[in-house]
Design an enzyme around this catalytic site. Structure first.
Site, short mmCIF file in Angstrom:
data_model
loop_
_atom_site.label_atom_id
_atom_site.label_comp_id
_atom_site.label_asym_id
_atom_site.label_seq_id
_atom_site.Cartn_x
_atom_site.Cartn_y
_atom_site.Cartn_z
N LYS A 57 -12.81 -2.84 6.91
CA LYS A 57 -11.62 -2.72 7.74
C LYS A 57 -11.63 -1.38 8.47
O LYS A 57 -11.83 -0.34 7.85
CB LYS A 57 -10.38 -2.87 6.87
CG LYS A 57 -10.31 -4.22 6.15
CD LYS A 57 -9.22 -4.27 5.11
CE LYS A 57 -9.53 -3.40 3.92
NZ LYS A 57 -8.56 -3.58 2.80
N GLY A 60 0.88 -1.60 1.58
CA GLY A 60 0.45 -2.92 1.16
C GLY A 60 -0.39 -3.68 2.18
O GLY A 60 -0.60 -4.88 2.02
N THR A 61 -0.90 -2.99 3.21
CA THR A 61 -1.68 -3.70 4.22
C THR A 61 -2.96 -4.31 3.63
O THR A 61 -3.30 -5.46 3.94
CB THR A 61 -2.05 -2.77 5.39
OG1 THR A 61 -2.64 -1.58 4.87
CG2 THR A 61 -0.83 -2.41 6.21
N GLY A 62 -3.66 -3.55 2.80
CA GLY A 62 -4.90 -4.06 2.22
C GLY A 62 -4.65 -5.24 1.30
O GLY A 62 -5.39 -6.24 1.33
N CYS A 63 -3.62 -5.15 0.48
CA CYS A 63 -3.28 -6.25 -0.43
C CYS A 63 -2.92 -7.50 0.36
O CYS A 63 -3.39 -8.61 0.06
CB CYS A 63 -2.12 -5.86 -1.33
SG CYS A 63 -2.39 -4.39 -2.34
N THR A 119 3.29 0.87 6.53
CA THR A 119 2.00 0.19 6.34
C THR A 119 1.66 0.01 4.87
O THR A 119 0.51 -0.24 4.51
CB THR A 119 0.88 0.98 7.03
OG1 THR A 119 0.84 2.32 6.50
CG2 THR A 119 1.09 1.04 8.53
#
Length: 263
Positions: free
Chosen positions: A173, A206-209, A204
């Site tokens: 990412k 929790g974007t990866g989760c 932002t």
């Protein structure tokens, strides 16, 4: 019968990341969500003050309970905490008959460490060979490869190196690079990239989760990997753009936005 997806991750009591974000995301994709807790955090939008990892045996028992009754069509991992937990998950994952998405959560959005140094080695040796898809951000990819990543070409090189650990696919990412965010996929099929639009916001958390959970939901629905990623990217973009503005720090996304209808 609905499609079923499993998350194996930590708990965020503020609801923005971890299993809470994963379950909300599964729901928006009309996927039945199951959750195995690996660690408990004390956190809110302003920071993380405590992390307690559950015993590896307890984590393994949770997974076995799920598999024996309502087996998922896809699963993902998030924060795992210790080498013991990672090894326990990896041992069971060897018998998975469904794709496993590994989100190598190492540091929280607030900078709190969510994996031990020994856990990093266990991640590379034990869990990555079990992964259908690995979804690191730039700092995580740098940690796992030892490379410095400053442009898309370096992202591609890092993805190729990560494939050497045995995972079937790698999605790096690009949100930490300047300019519009572009994610790079390397897998058995043709190379792909997925573009987004940068949003000027502090919300932002929790974007990866959320991203990895949306991909997992797509895989549980039987979508090809590029389509699952594309749909997840669209969902994530809207969730960031329409963040509800909650909290006094790095706030959560809007998990109530519409996901692309099931095709």
């Amino acid at each position: 019968m609905p499609a079923v997806a499993l998350t194996i991750a930590g708990s965020d009591p503020s609801g923005g990341a971890g299993v809470q974000a994963d379950l909300k995301t599964f729901q928006r994709f009309r996927v039945y969500g199951e959750a195995v807790i690996t660690l408990i955090t004390v956190q809110n939008t302003k920071g993380v003050s405590r992390v307690e990892t559950l015993p590896a045996e307890l984590v393994a028992q949770q997974i076995q309970a799920v598999l024996s009754d309502i087996p998922p069509a896809a699963a993902k991992t998030g924060a795992l905490g210790t080498a013991q937990v990672i090894e326990a998950v990896a041992d069971i994952a060897g018998s998975f008959l469904f794709p496993l998405v590994v989100d190598p959560v190492m540091i929280s959005k607030h900078g709190a460490r969510l994996i031990s140094p020994e856990g990093e080695e266990a991640l590379k040796r034990k869990l990555l060979p079990r992964a259908f898809l690995l979804t690191p951000n730039i700092p995580e990819a740098e940690t796992l490869t030892g490379l410095t990543i400053r442009n898309p070409n370096a992202m591609e090189q890092a993805a190729e190196r990560l494939l050497d650990y045995g995972c079937k696919a790698v999605l790096i990412k690009g949100g930490h690079l300047e300019g519009e965010p572009v994610d790079v996929l390397r897998w058995l099929g043709p190379p792909c990239s997925f573009s987004g639009v940068r949003v000027n916001t502090r919300h932002t958390h929790g974007t990866g989760c959320t991203y990895s959970a949306a991909i997992t939901a797509g895989l549980a629905l039987g979508k090809p990997l590029p389509e699952a990623i594309s749909d997840a990217k669209q969902f994530l973009q809207l969730a960031i753009e329409q963040a509800p503005g909650l909290g006094h720090g790095c706030g959560p996304l809007n998990h109530l936005v519409e996901a692309r209808p099931v095709s």
